[in-house]
Design an enzyme around this catalytic site. Structure first.
Site, PDB file in Angstrom:
ATOM      1  N   HIS A  39       2.388   2.905  -8.722  1.00  0.00           N
ATOM      2  CA  HIS A  39       2.080   1.498  -9.249  1.00  0.00           C
ATOM      3  C   HIS A  39       3.384   1.169 -10.007  1.00  0.00           C
ATOM      4  CE1 HIS A  39      -1.807   1.951  -7.585  1.00  0.00           C
ATOM      5  NE2 HIS A  39      -2.177   2.550  -8.562  1.00  0.00           N
TER       6      HIS A  39
ATOM      7  N   ASP B  74       0.680  -1.211   0.017  1.00  0.00           N
ATOM      8  CA  ASP B  74      -0.009  -0.087  -0.023  1.00  0.00           C
ATOM      9  C   ASP B  74       0.843   1.082   0.139  1.00  0.00           C
ATOM     10  OD1 ASP B  74      -2.184   1.411   0.050  1.00  0.00           O
ATOM     11  OD2 ASP B  74      -2.711   1.239   2.275  1.00  0.00           O
TER      12      ASP B  74
ATOM     13  N   ARG C 115      -4.708  -1.760   8.757  1.00  0.00           N
ATOM     14  CA  ARG C 115      -6.063  -2.566   8.710  1.00  0.00           C
ATOM     15  C   ARG C 115      -5.622  -3.746   7.610  1.00  0.00           C
ATOM     16  NH1 ARG C 115      -7.352   2.722   6.871  1.00  0.00           N
ATOM     17  NH2 ARG C 115      -6.794   3.065   4.725  1.00  0.00           N
TER      18      ARG C 115
ATOM     19  N   LEU D 196       9.713 -21.252  -4.943  1.00  0.00           N
ATOM     20  CA  LEU D 196       8.779 -20.505  -3.917  1.00  0.00           C
ATOM     21  C   LEU D 196       7.357 -20.684  -4.737  1.00  0.00           C
ATOM     22  CD1 LEU D 196       8.468 -18.044  -2.110  1.00  0.00           C
ATOM     23  CD2 LEU D 196       9.299 -16.536  -4.185  1.00  0.00           C
TER      24      LEU D 196
HETATM   25  C1  IPE Z   1      -5.601  -2.765  -0.292  1.00  0.00           C
HETATM   26  O1  IPE Z   1      -5.054  -1.464  -0.390  1.00  0.00           O
HETATM   27  C2  IPE Z   1      -5.283  -3.389  -1.578  1.00  0.00           C
HETATM   28  C3  IPE Z   1      -4.177  -3.671  -2.083  1.00  0.00           C
HETATM   29  C4  IPE Z   1      -3.018  -3.275  -1.500  1.00  0.00           C
HETATM   30  C5  IPE Z   1      -4.260  -4.028  -3.627  1.00  0.00           C
HETATM   31  P1  IPE Z   1      -6.078  -0.132  -0.419  1.00  0.00           P
HETATM   32  O2  IPE Z   1      -5.540   1.014  -0.642  1.00  0.00           O
HETATM   33  O3  IPE Z   1      -7.187  -0.712  -1.496  1.00  0.00           O
HETATM   34  O4  IPE Z   1      -6.991  -0.201   0.946  1.00  0.00           O
HETATM   35  P2  IPE Z   1      -7.821   0.819   1.785  1.00  0.00           P
HETATM   36  O5  IPE Z   1      -8.847   1.526   0.905  1.00  0.00           O
HETATM   37  O6  IPE Z   1      -6.802   1.517   2.231  1.00  0.00           O
HETATM   38  O7  IPE Z   1      -8.377   0.036   2.858  1.00  0.00           O
HETATM   39  C1  IPE Z   2      -1.625   0.381  -3.364  1.00  0.00           C
HETATM   40  O1  IPE Z   2      -1.449   1.380  -3.215  1.00  0.00           O
HETATM   41  C2  IPE Z   2      -1.833  -0.461  -4.775  1.00  0.00           C
HETATM   42  C3  IPE Z   2      -3.162  -0.978  -4.987  1.00  0.00           C
HETATM   43  C4  IPE Z   2      -4.192  -0.724  -4.289  1.00  0.00           C
HETATM   44  C5  IPE Z   2      -3.451  -1.385  -6.296  1.00  0.00           C
HETATM   45  P1  IPE Z   2      -2.613   2.671  -3.333  1.00  0.00           P
HETATM   46  O2  IPE Z   2      -2.693   2.777  -4.742  1.00  0.00           O
HETATM   47  O3  IPE Z   2      -3.618   2.293  -2.578  1.00  0.00           O
HETATM   48  O4  IPE Z   2      -1.870   3.771  -2.907  1.00  0.00           O
HETATM   49  P2  IPE Z   2      -2.526   4.866  -1.720  1.00  0.00           P
HETATM   50  O5  IPE Z   2      -2.786   4.042  -0.379  1.00  0.00           O
HETATM   51  O6  IPE Z   2      -3.582   5.442  -2.459  1.00  0.00           O
HETATM   52  O7  IPE Z   2      -1.334   5.655  -1.516  1.00  0.00           O
HETATM   53 MG    MG Z   3      -4.114   2.349  -0.486  1.00  0.00          MG
END
Ligand code: IPE
Ligand code: IPE
Ligand code: MG
Length: 249
Positions: free
Chosen positions: A40, A23, A199, A136
Site C-alpha cells: 500500500h 489493485d 471485476r 482536476l
Molecule cells: C477493490 O479491490 C477495492 C480497492 C481497490 C480499494 P479488492 O482487492 O478489495 O477486491 P477483490 O476482493 O479482489 O474483489
Molecule cells: C488494493 O490492493 C488496495 C486495497 C484494497 C486497499 P490489495 O490490497 O487488494 O492487493 P491484492 O489484491 O491483495 O494483491
Molecule cells: Mg485486491
C-alpha cells in the site's frame, strides 16, 4: 514524473472521468517477501503520479478506489494501517494537491463510526481547503461500496416520500442519481483496474452502467502515469454505443 509520451493521444477526445481500481498492492509486497502494508505504501506515490498525468492530459475527473466497504473484513492490522495511511496521505499531500489546482472529494460512508474521528476531520478539511479549485476533481472512494451508495439513496428517497415531499412516480434515474454521494460527479467514461482481476468489486455501480473497462496485469505499485495515458489512448479507439446501433437499418 518521467516525461509522458502523448503522441498517440487525441487531446480533443480526452474522457471527462476516469476511475481507477488500484489493485494488487498485497501481491506486489508478498512477491518481495514484504508485509502487505508495504505494498500500500509503495502504491501511494503511483496515485499521485497518476494525478500529475491526469493534469497533463487535461482530465477533469479522476476517481480512485482506496478502501471498499468490504475491506473491513481484512486483518485488523491491515485495516488500521489503511485508516492511518489515509490520514497520513492527507497530511503529506494536501498542500501540493491544493497548489496544483486539485479539488478533493471523498466518496463513501464517511459517517461510519469505525472511521477514526481525526481521519474524518482531515477529510472534511481537505474538501473545504480545495473547494474552490477546479482544474482536476480527485475523488477518493473511501469506505465506498456501490450497493451501499444506492441503498443510501433509496433510504433518502423513501424518507422524502414518507414525509410527503415527493410521490413514488417521481423516483426516476435522475432523482436517484441526485441522491448519490457526489451528485455532480459525472459517470466514469473509463474504468481501469490493475492486477489482472477482471471485476468491478462494487466500484461506482450506478455510474459504470456504460463505462468502458480496461484491465491490465500490472500490479498497482508498478503502474504509472504513462500507463494511464496508454489506457486513455485505448479508450479513444473504443466505439461507445450506449445501446444504439452502429449503422443504419
Ligand atoms: C477493490 O479491490 C477495492 C480497492 C481497490 C480499494 P479488492 O482487492 O478489495 O477486491 P477483490 O476482493 O479482489 O474483489
Ligand atoms: C488494493 O490492493 C488496495 C486495497 C484494497 C486497499 P490489495 O490490497 O487488494 O492487493 P491484492 O489484491 O491483495 O494483491
Ligand atoms: Mg485486491
Amino acid at each position: 514524473m518521467t516525461r509522458l509520451d502523448l503522441d498517440r493521444l487525441d487531446p480533443d477526445r480526452v474522457p471527462l472521468h476516469v476511475g481507477l481500481i488500484m489493485d494488487g498492492n498485497g501481491r506486489w509486497a508478498q512477491s518481495r517477501n514484504l508485509p502487505r502494508t508495504s505494498g500500500h505504501a509503495a502504491g501511494e506515490s503511483v496515485l499521485f503520479e497518476c494525478v500529475e498525468g491526469a493534469l497533463s492530459i487535461g482530465l477533469r475527473w479522476l476517481s480512485a478506489y482506496t478502501f471498499s466497504t468490504e475491506n473491513w473484513s481484512r486483518h485488523s492490522e491491515e485495516v488500521s494501517f489503511l485508516m492511518w495511511f489515509n490520514e497520513d496521505i492527507l497530511i503529506r499531500r494536501l498542500d501540493s494537491m491544493a497548489e496544483m489546482g486539485v479539488r478533493l472529494h471523498f466518496c463513501g460512508d464517511l459517517a461510519d463510526p469505525r472511521i477514526p474521528d481525526r481521519n474524518r476531520k482531515l477529510m472534511q478539511k481537505a474538501e473545504h481547503r480545495t473547494a474552490s479549485n477546479d482544474r482536476l476533481h480527485l475523488v477518493l472512494a473511501f469506505n465506498y461500496g456501490g450497493r451501499a451508495e444506492i441503498a443510501a439513496a433509496v433510504r433518502t428517497l423513501t424518507a422524502e416520500v414518507v414525509a410527503g415531499l415527493m410521490s413514488p412516480e417521481e423516483i426516476t434515474e435522475t432523482t436517484i442519481a441526485e441522491r448519490l454521494h457526489i451528485p455532480a460527479m459525472p459517470a466514469p467514461d473509463l474504468i481501469v483496474r490493475t492486477s489482472g482481476e477482471m471485476r468491478v468489486s462494487n466500484f461506482l455501480l450506478w455510474g459504470s452502467a456504460y463505462s468502458e473497462l480496461i484491465f491490465v496485469d500490472t500490479l498497482w505499485p508498478d503502474f504509472g502515469a504513462q500507463q494511464l495515458v496508454d489506457a486513455v489512448v485505448e479508450y479513444q479507439h473504443r466505439r461507445r454505443r450506449f445501446g444504439g446501433a452502429e449503422t443504419g437499418r
